[in-house]
Design a protein around this motif. Structure first.
Motif, PDB file in Angstrom:
ATOM      1  N   ASN A 184      40.169  16.436   4.956  1.00 51.97           N
ATOM      2  CA  ASN A 184      40.328  17.376   6.518  1.00 51.97           C
ATOM      3  C   ASN A 184      40.055  18.746   6.168  1.00 51.97           C
ATOM      4  N   SER A 239      51.210  19.178   8.077  1.00 52.31           N
ATOM      5  CA  SER A 239      50.853  18.341   7.057  1.00 52.31           C
ATOM      6  C   SER A 239      49.205  18.497   7.172  1.00 52.31           C
ATOM      7  N   VAL A 240      48.805  18.486   5.916  1.00 48.40           N
ATOM      8  CA  VAL A 240      46.973  18.586   5.819  1.00 48.40           C
ATOM      9  C   VAL A 240      46.533  17.180   6.050  1.00 48.40           C
ATOM     10  N   ARG A 241      47.346  16.294   6.133  1.00 47.41           N
ATOM     11  CA  ARG A 241      47.005  14.788   6.428  1.00 47.41           C
ATOM     12  C   ARG A 241      46.919  14.709   7.927  1.00 47.41           C
ATOM     13  N   TYR A 300      45.018  15.744  10.901  1.00 49.40           N
ATOM     14  CA  TYR A 300      43.648  16.516  11.209  1.00 49.40           C
ATOM     15  C   TYR A 300      43.614  17.134  12.280  1.00 49.40           C
ATOM     16  N   GLY A 360      43.965  14.560   2.743  1.00 48.79           N
ATOM     17  CA  GLY A 360      44.283  15.775   3.135  1.00 48.79           C
ATOM     18  C   GLY A 360      43.205  16.888   2.760  1.00 48.79           C
ATOM     19  N   ASN A 392      47.549  11.890   1.011  1.00 48.29           N
ATOM     20  CA  ASN A 392      47.700  13.202   0.745  1.00 48.29           C
ATOM     21  C   ASN A 392      46.719  14.231  -0.126  1.00 48.29           C
ATOM     22  N   THR A 439      47.407  26.297   1.888  1.00 52.67           N
ATOM     23  CA  THR A 439      48.208  25.211   2.114  1.00 52.67           C
ATOM     24  C   THR A 439      49.138  24.827   1.206  1.00 52.67           C
TER      25      THR A 439
END
Length: 631
Positions: A408, A360-362, A364, A405, A401, A305
Motif C-alpha cells: 500500500n 493503519s498502513v493496511r 489503503y 501494508g 501488515n 509510518t
C-alpha cells in the motif's frame, strides 16, 4: 558549607592550643635552664604574669597570616609540602610581628624565648598537619573516614584522561555542592608495566586491567571509571568485561572522537556517563555524514509510518533536528504516538510543524487520504509486525501488515510522486527461517520491483540487525527479569546476534535515504556478532550481581522460527562500498514483475481466508531462500 566551618574551627582551636602550649613549654624550659645555670629565671624567661598576654598576641597575629596564606582552606588529604611550608612561614611572620609589637609597647620578651617559642610553634603546627593528613589518608583508604559520603573509586587507565579527572576532583573539593566532590580516587590500574606502583597525583597504580575484579574487592571499591578514551575496540571490549565482573557501578569516558575538548578549560567529569549495555558491544558508535542528512531533510515534508515505535520515534527525533518543513507521524497504536508527540511538543513547541495521525498502513483508503492531504516528499516506512514467535502463531497477520501494508505504501508513494521512499528491513530477511523474516524479504522484493519502474520516486531499503533496547528486544526483557528477581531466560547457550543502538540504526536509515539512487539495499557493517548469553551475563553484572549465583540464567530452547545466527547479506547480493566505510550496498536481485504481482494476488486471496498453513506454504513458494524452521 557547615562541614567546612566545623573543619576550620577545629583547625583553629588546634593551632591555638599548639601556640599556647609552645609558649608555655618554652617559658618552662627556659625557667628550668635559668635556675640550673644561674639560680633564677631573670633575663631569660617571661614573667608568669605576662605570659598570657604574649600567648594572646601570638595567636592574634599567627591567625592573621594563616588566614592570609589560605591555611584553613586546604583539604587535609591534598596537603602538600608547599602548603606546610606556607603554614610555617605564616607562623614565623605572625610570631615575629607579635614580638615586634610587644617591643614597641616596651614589653619585649627575651631573645631566648622568642627563638625557642618560634621553633616549637612552627614545629608543632607543621608536625600536627603532617600527622593529621597521614591519619586522614590512612582512614579514608581503610574505608573508615566518612565512608558513607564518598564513592570509593578505581580509575582504569593512568594517562592524560585520568590526570585531568584527578585534577577536576581536586578542584571540586573546594565546592561542597559539586557532585564530583563525592568521588574518592582510591587506586588505579593500567596495562603499562612501567606505571606499576607509581603514583599519579597521589593515587597509586596497583595492578593491570585484568586485576580489576580483585582490586575492587581488596580496596572496597564502589565506582569504576573507565578513563582510556583512545583505546581500540578490542581493548575496550576486553577491559569492559573485567569492569562488569567487578560488580561495581561503572562510568566511562567517551571515545576520544566524542569528547568535547577545549584548550582553555577542558572538563571530562561532566562528560563521564554511566555504562550502558551498548558499551559492551566492543566497538565505537558508527559515525554518519550529518551534512548529507541535513541537505536531504531540510525543508522537506517527512512521513514516518510506525512513528511511535522504537525505530520510528527515534527517526522522528532525529528528523526534527534537521529542520524539516513538516513531520507526519502515522501509527496505529495511539499510546506510543502520543508519547513521542508530547516529547517533541515539550522540546520544540510551535517551532516544529508536527502532525500525529492514528491510522493503519493496511488501510489503503485511509492512507490514500493522508497522502492526498499532506503530500509527503520523503516517506520512512517503519511500521511492521516484528516479533518472531508471535508471527509464527499468526502468519496471516504478519502478511497483512508487513507485506500488504508495505505494498500500500509503495503504491501510494508512486501515485503521489514521493521523492524518496525508505523501507526498514531486518537481517532476518536473509535466508529466512521464520514467517516474520519471510514477509520482510517479500517487502524487499516489492520495493526493488518498484524501483525498476523508473518513476519519479526513488525506492531504497535499509537492513540491519537487532536493536538494543527496542520494544520486544532481549535487553528490556532481561532487565525486567533481573529486577523481579527471576531467572534470565536465554533460548540457547550458543545463540548469537548482531546488535546496534537505536540512534545508529536511525542514522543509517537517514544517511541511506540521503545517498540513495533507487533500488539499493543498504547494509551496516555491525562488527562481530554477540553471544546472547554473554550479553545476559554482562547485564547481570551491571546490576552488581553474579551470574549463575545471584541470578540464574535459564536456557529454554530455540523458539519456533528462531535460528542460532543471523546473516546480513544473501549470497547472490555481493557488496559495494559507499563513502561511509561502515555502510555497504547489496546488489539488486532481479525479480519478474508479472510473476511477483501474480503471487501477491494469490497470497492476498489466501490471507483473506485466514488459513495460516496455506499462507506459510505460499510464502515458501515466493521466497526461494525461505526454509521454515518449526523446531
Amino acid at each position: 558549607m557547615k562541614k567546612m566551618n566545623v573543619r576550620k574551627i577545629f583547625l583553629m582551636l588546634a593551632d591555638a592550643g599548639l601556640i599556647a602550649i609552645s609558649a608555655l613549654l618554652s617559658n618552662m624550659l627556659l625557667g628550668w635552664y635559668g635556675i640550673m645555670t644561674r639560680g633564677n629565671t631573670m633575663g631569660i624567661a617571661v614573667q608568669p604574669v605576662r605570659i598570657v598576654g604574649v600567648i594572646g598576641m601570638s595567636m592574634l597575629f599567627c591567625f592573621f597570616f594563616l588566614f592570609v596564606f589560605g591555611a584553613y582552606n586546604k583539604v587535609w588529604r591534598d596537603l602538600k609540602a608547599g602548603d606546610i611550608a606556607m603554614c610555617a612561614l605564616a607562623v614565623v611572620l605572625g610570631l615575629g610581628l607579635s614580638f615586634l609589637f610587644m617591643n614597641l609597647m616596651d614589653k619585649p620578651p627575651t631573645v631566648e624565648f622568642m627563638t625557642l617559642d618560634t621553633l616549637l610553634s612552627v614545629s608543632a603546627i607543621c608536625i600536627f598537619r603532617i600527622c593529621f593528613r597521614n591519619t586522614v589518608v590512612h582512614l579514608i583508604q581503610a574505608g573508615e573516614f566518612n565512608s558513607e559520603e564518598y564513592d570509593r573509586t578505581l580509575i582504569v587507565g593512568a594517562g592524560n584522561a585520568a590526570r585531568m579527572i584527578l585534577q577536576e576532583i581536586k578542584y571540586a573539593r573546594q565546592d561542597q555542592n559539586n557532585p564530583s566532590n563525592m568521588i574518592l580516587p582510591v587506586c588505579m590500574v593500567d596495562d603499562d608495566p612501567s606505571k606499576f606502583h607509581t603514583k599519579l597525583m597521589g593515587v597509586e597504580v596497583v595492578g593491570l586491567t585484568k586485576d580489576i575484579p580483585l582490586v575492587c574487592r581488596q580496596y572496597n571499591i564502589d565506582l569504576v571509571i573507565f578513563a582510556i578514551p583512545s583505546c581500540t575496540e578490542e581493548e575496550r571490549k576486553r577491559i569492559m568485561g573485567y569492569c562488569s565482573e567487578s560488580g561495581c557501578r561503572i562510568k566511562t569516558v567517551p571515545y576520544l572522537s566524542q569528547l568535547f575538548l577545549d584548550d582553555d578549560s577542558t572538563q571530562i567529569l561532566s562528560q563521564i556517563k554511566d555504562i550502558k549495555i551498548e558499551d559492551l558491544l566492543g566497538r565505537p558508535p558508527i559515525t554518519f555524514n550529518k551534512k548529507k542528512i541535513r541537505d536531504f531533510i531540510n525543508g522537506k515534508i517527512c512521513m514516518v509510518t510506525g512513528g511511535g515505535g522504537s525505530i520510528g520515534s527515534e527517526l522522528v527525533r532525529q528528523i526534527a533536528k534537521y529542520n524539516p518543513e513538516q513531520i507526519i507521524i502515522v501509527d496505529i497504536y495511539e499510546n506510543n504516538a502520543y508519547d513521542i508527540q508530547q516529547e517533541l511538543y515539550i522540546e520544540y513547541g510551535d517551532s516544529l510543524d508536527l502532525v500525529t495521525l492514528i491510522a493503519s498502513v493496511r488501510d489503503y483508503a485511509k492512507m490514500d487520504t493522508i497522502f492526498a492531504e499532506y503530500r509527503p516528499q520523503v516517506v520512512f516506512h517503519a511500521a511492521a509486525h516484528k516479533h518472531v514467535p508471535l508471527m509464527e502463531v499468526s502468519p496471516t497477520e504478519a502478511v497483512k501488515n508487513n507485506i500488504f501494508g508495505t505494498l500500500n505504501m509503495v503504491n501510494l508513494a508512486e501515485k503521489y510522486e514521493v521523492e524518496r521512499f525508505v523501507m526498514i528491513s531486518t537481517d532476518k530477511a536473509v535466508n529466512p527461517t521464520n514467517v516474520m523474516g519471510a514477509t520482510k524479504r517479500c517487502c524487499e522484493m516489492i520495493v526493488q520491483n518498484h524501483s525498476h519502474k523508473g518513476g519519479k520516486t526513488e525506492f531504497v531499503t535499509t537492513r540491519f540487525g537487532n536493536v538494543l533496547g527496542s520494544n520486544g528486544s532481549v535487553i528490556p526483557l532481561f532487565r525486567r527479569q533481573i529486577e523481579a528477581g527471576r531467572p534470565v531466560t536465554v533460548t540457547h547457550p550458543d545463540i548469537i546476534r548482531y546488535f546496534m543502538t537505536i540512534p545508529e540504526a536511525v542514522s543509517l536509515v537517514l544517511e541511506a535515504g540521503a545517498i540513495a539512487n533507487g533500488g539499493e539495499i543498504f547494509v551496516l557493517d555491525m562488527g562481530d556478532p554477540v553471544k546472547i548469553t554473554t550479553l545476559a551475563e554482562n547485564l547481570i553484572r551491571m546490576y552488581g550481581k553474579v551470574p549463575y549465583r545471584d541470578v540464574e540464567i535459564k536456557f529454554t530452547g530455540l523458539r519456533p522460527g528462531e535460528k542460532l545466527y543471523e546473516e546480513l547479506l544473501m549470497d547472490e547480493e555481493g557488496l559495494q562500498k559507499t563513502d561511509n566505510k561502515k555502510i555497504f550496498i547489496g546488489n539488486q536481485i532481479e525479480t519478474d514483475p508479472e510473476k511477483l504481482n501474480r503471487q501477491l494476488d494469490e497470497l492476498h486471496e489466501i490471507v483473506e481466508t485466514n488459513d495460516n498453513d496455506a499462507t506459510v506454504k505460499k510464502l515458501e513458494s515466493m521466497v526461494d531462500t525461505f526454509h521454515h524452521n518449526v523446531n
